[in-house]
Design a protein around this motif. Structure first.
Motif, mmCIF file in Angstrom:
data_model
loop_
_atom_site.group_PDB
_atom_site.id
_atom_site.type_symbol
_atom_site.label_atom_id
_atom_site.label_comp_id
_atom_site.label_asym_id
_atom_site.label_seq_id
_atom_site.Cartn_x
_atom_site.Cartn_y
_atom_site.Cartn_z
ATOM 1 N N THR A 41 -56.433 3.376 -7.947
ATOM 2 C CA THR A 41 -57.149 2.191 -7.473
ATOM 3 C C THR A 41 -58.001 2.545 -6.255
ATOM 4 O OG1 THR A 41 -55.392 0.748 -8.280
ATOM 5 C CG2 THR A 41 -56.843 -0.173 -6.599
ATOM 6 N N HIS A 45 -62.229 2.755 -6.134
ATOM 7 C CA HIS A 45 -63.020 2.044 -5.121
ATOM 8 C C HIS A 45 -63.830 3.030 -4.279
ATOM 9 C CE1 HIS A 45 -60.622 -1.525 -6.049
ATOM 10 N NE2 HIS A 45 -61.515 -2.208 -5.374
ATOM 11 N N ARG A 50 -66.292 1.785 -10.769
ATOM 12 C CA ARG A 50 -66.538 0.536 -11.534
ATOM 13 C C ARG A 50 -68.024 0.269 -11.714
ATOM 14 N NH1 ARG A 50 -61.896 -1.320 -9.265
ATOM 15 N NH2 ARG A 50 -60.393 -1.987 -10.833
ATOM 16 N N THR A 354 -54.364 -2.948 -3.891
ATOM 17 C CA THR A 354 -55.675 -3.314 -4.440
ATOM 18 C C THR A 354 -56.505 -4.091 -3.411
ATOM 19 O OG1 THR A 354 -54.644 -3.428 -6.601
ATOM 20 C CG2 THR A 354 -56.801 -4.436 -6.400
ATOM 21 N N ALA A 357 -57.745 -1.711 -0.804
ATOM 22 C CA ALA A 357 -58.831 -0.885 -1.356
ATOM 23 C C ALA A 357 -60.144 -1.679 -1.358
ATOM 24 C CB ALA A 357 -58.483 -0.422 -2.775
ATOM 25 N N GLU A 358 -60.050 -2.928 -1.793
ATOM 26 C CA GLU A 358 -61.263 -3.763 -1.854
ATOM 27 C C GLU A 358 -61.801 -4.014 -0.440
ATOM 28 O OE1 GLU A 358 -62.956 -4.695 -4.462
ATOM 29 O OE2 GLU A 358 -64.378 -5.989 -3.402
ATOM 30 N N TYR A 361 -63.342 -0.517 0.790
ATOM 31 C CA TYR A 361 -64.492 0.056 0.090
ATOM 32 C C TYR A 361 -65.377 -0.976 -0.608
ATOM 33 C CZ TYR A 361 -61.974 4.459 0.637
ATOM 34 O OH TYR A 361 -61.320 5.548 1.149
ATOM 35 N N GLY A 362 -64.895 -2.218 -0.725
ATOM 36 C CA GLY A 362 -65.665 -3.212 -1.472
ATOM 37 C C GLY A 362 -66.971 -3.548 -0.774
#
Ligand code: SF4
Length: 363
Positions: A41, A45, A50, A354, A357-358, A361-362
């Motif tokens: 995950t 990211h 994705r 998750t 991570a978002e 790096y989101g």
């Protein structure tokens, strides 16, 4: 970076993406692949995987962060133990900040509890040897990668004749929830990006029941960008060919028989038990508890504490996120009330979570 560069080559990535794009157009319906491992995950990211994929291929995150899937009730149990004057809690760092029903180990430490971060279970054994007047309770949280080292620590404590080293086990095994989620019609998992580290222990054969009983393609995949793209390409190919199987993209690390020695030490000390997974609920035989022969090291059996029924934060969507049914940004608390500095849920605490991570790096 000399060796890593080979797994980050731009030209190879472009060629893999072209093949993935072609496979996506060949498919009769969109494909959903679940990455089961928290390290995947983070890597997905970090490298923006994705965003590189065609619209016909979707990645969803699964229950592969051990801290995240550990239920609130376990945190409450650890908090209750930490409140005892005769107990030292020894744990890896992530668990300290995971919120329980009404407190966390971080809060208890601030109130004077003896909570210590260790980097190996053997550090906790050393602590028990150094402070014989206290019970040192190590928080056993992790999958098949971590459990053999904890089993080794129990054997080391036994050899040393220590009677003040204990484990509070929330160890879990990963194929169980994969089977549960693969059977969930709402998710429609087309294939699994199987965890790399866990697979190095359990070996590819552990996923064969997913193929035989549920027809789910499985590809054990490494963490570098080209590993992940190749893993996705292999999964898409299996879907197109309608020939589910277990493939090992990460053969430079994962052997055909996994690590029998690690499995043996794990089986010597632990036995399967039913386990509760945050968000998923109880899954038969998906946990590991200490065998009766090692009950003297089992904090759950040796130290009695009162624990209230667990209460989840009502706004936290960790449970749905761990099942791949929603995403961090769907949570109204994300990035406002819930941040890595002040987390509301486990998925924002863990370095493999998750939501973390978002957040990191989101875009
Ligand atoms: Fe839970 Fe925070 Fe993630 Fe929302 S953003 S699901 S509160 S961890």
């Amino acid at each position: 970076m000399k060796y890593l560069d080979a797994f980050r080559d731009r030209e190879v990535a472009i060629r893999l993406l072209e093949r993935i794009g072609w496979l996506a157009t060949e498919a009769s319906s969109p494909m959903t692949f679940m990455e089961v491992c928290g390290t995947h995950t983070m890597a997905i990211h970090q490298h923006g995987i994705r965003g590189l994929l065609p619209t016909g291929i979707r990645l969803i995150s699964g229950p592969g962060c051990p801290v995240c899937v550990t239920p609130v009730g376990y945190v409450d149990h650890a908090v209750a133990l930490a409140r005892r004057e005769d107990v030292i809690i020894a744990t890896f760092g992530d668990m300290v900040r995971v919120p329980g029903s009404s407190s966390s180990l971080h809060n208890e430490k601030a109130r004077g509890a003896d909570v210590r971060i260790v980097y190996s279970p053997l550090d906790a054994v050393a602590l028990a040897r150094k402070i014989p007047e206290k019970k040192v309770v190590f928080l056993g949280v992790g999958f098949e990668t971590t459990t053999p080292t904890v089993a080794g620590a129990v054997l080391a404590a036994q050899s040393a004749g220590l009677d003040n080293f204990l484990i509070l086990s929330a160890h879990k095994t990963i194929p169980g929830p994969m089977a549960v989620l693969a059977s969930d019609p709402e998710l429609q998992v087309s294939g699994y990006i199987c965890p790399a580290h866990v697979s190095a222990i359990i070996g590819p054969a552990a996923y064969q029941p997913l193929v035989d009983e549920l027809n789910v393609p499985c590809v054990i995949t490494g963490f570098e960008p080209l590993d992940m793209l190749q893993g996705i390409e292999m999964l898409a190919r299996q879907v197109i060919e309608n020939r589910p199987r277990v493939e090992n993209q990460y053969s430079r690390i994962v052997r055909a028989d996994g690590n029998p020695r690690a499995r043996a030490i794990m089986a010597q000390v632990f036995e399967p038990c039913d386990a509760t997974w945050r968000g998923i609920g109880e899954i038969p035989a998906s946990g590991l508890r200490l065998r009766d022969a090692f009950r003297a090291f089992d904090a759950a059996r040796q130290i009695t504490v009162d624990i209230e029924p667990p209460v989840e934060h009502p706004g936290c969507l960790c449970g749905e996120i761990l099942k791949g049914k929603t995403t961090p940004r769907s949570c109204p608390l994300f990035g406002t009330i819930c941040t890595p500095e002040d987390p509301v849920g486990a998925c924002m605490v863990s370095s493999e979570g998750t939501c973390a991570a978002e957040y990191k790096y989101g875009v």
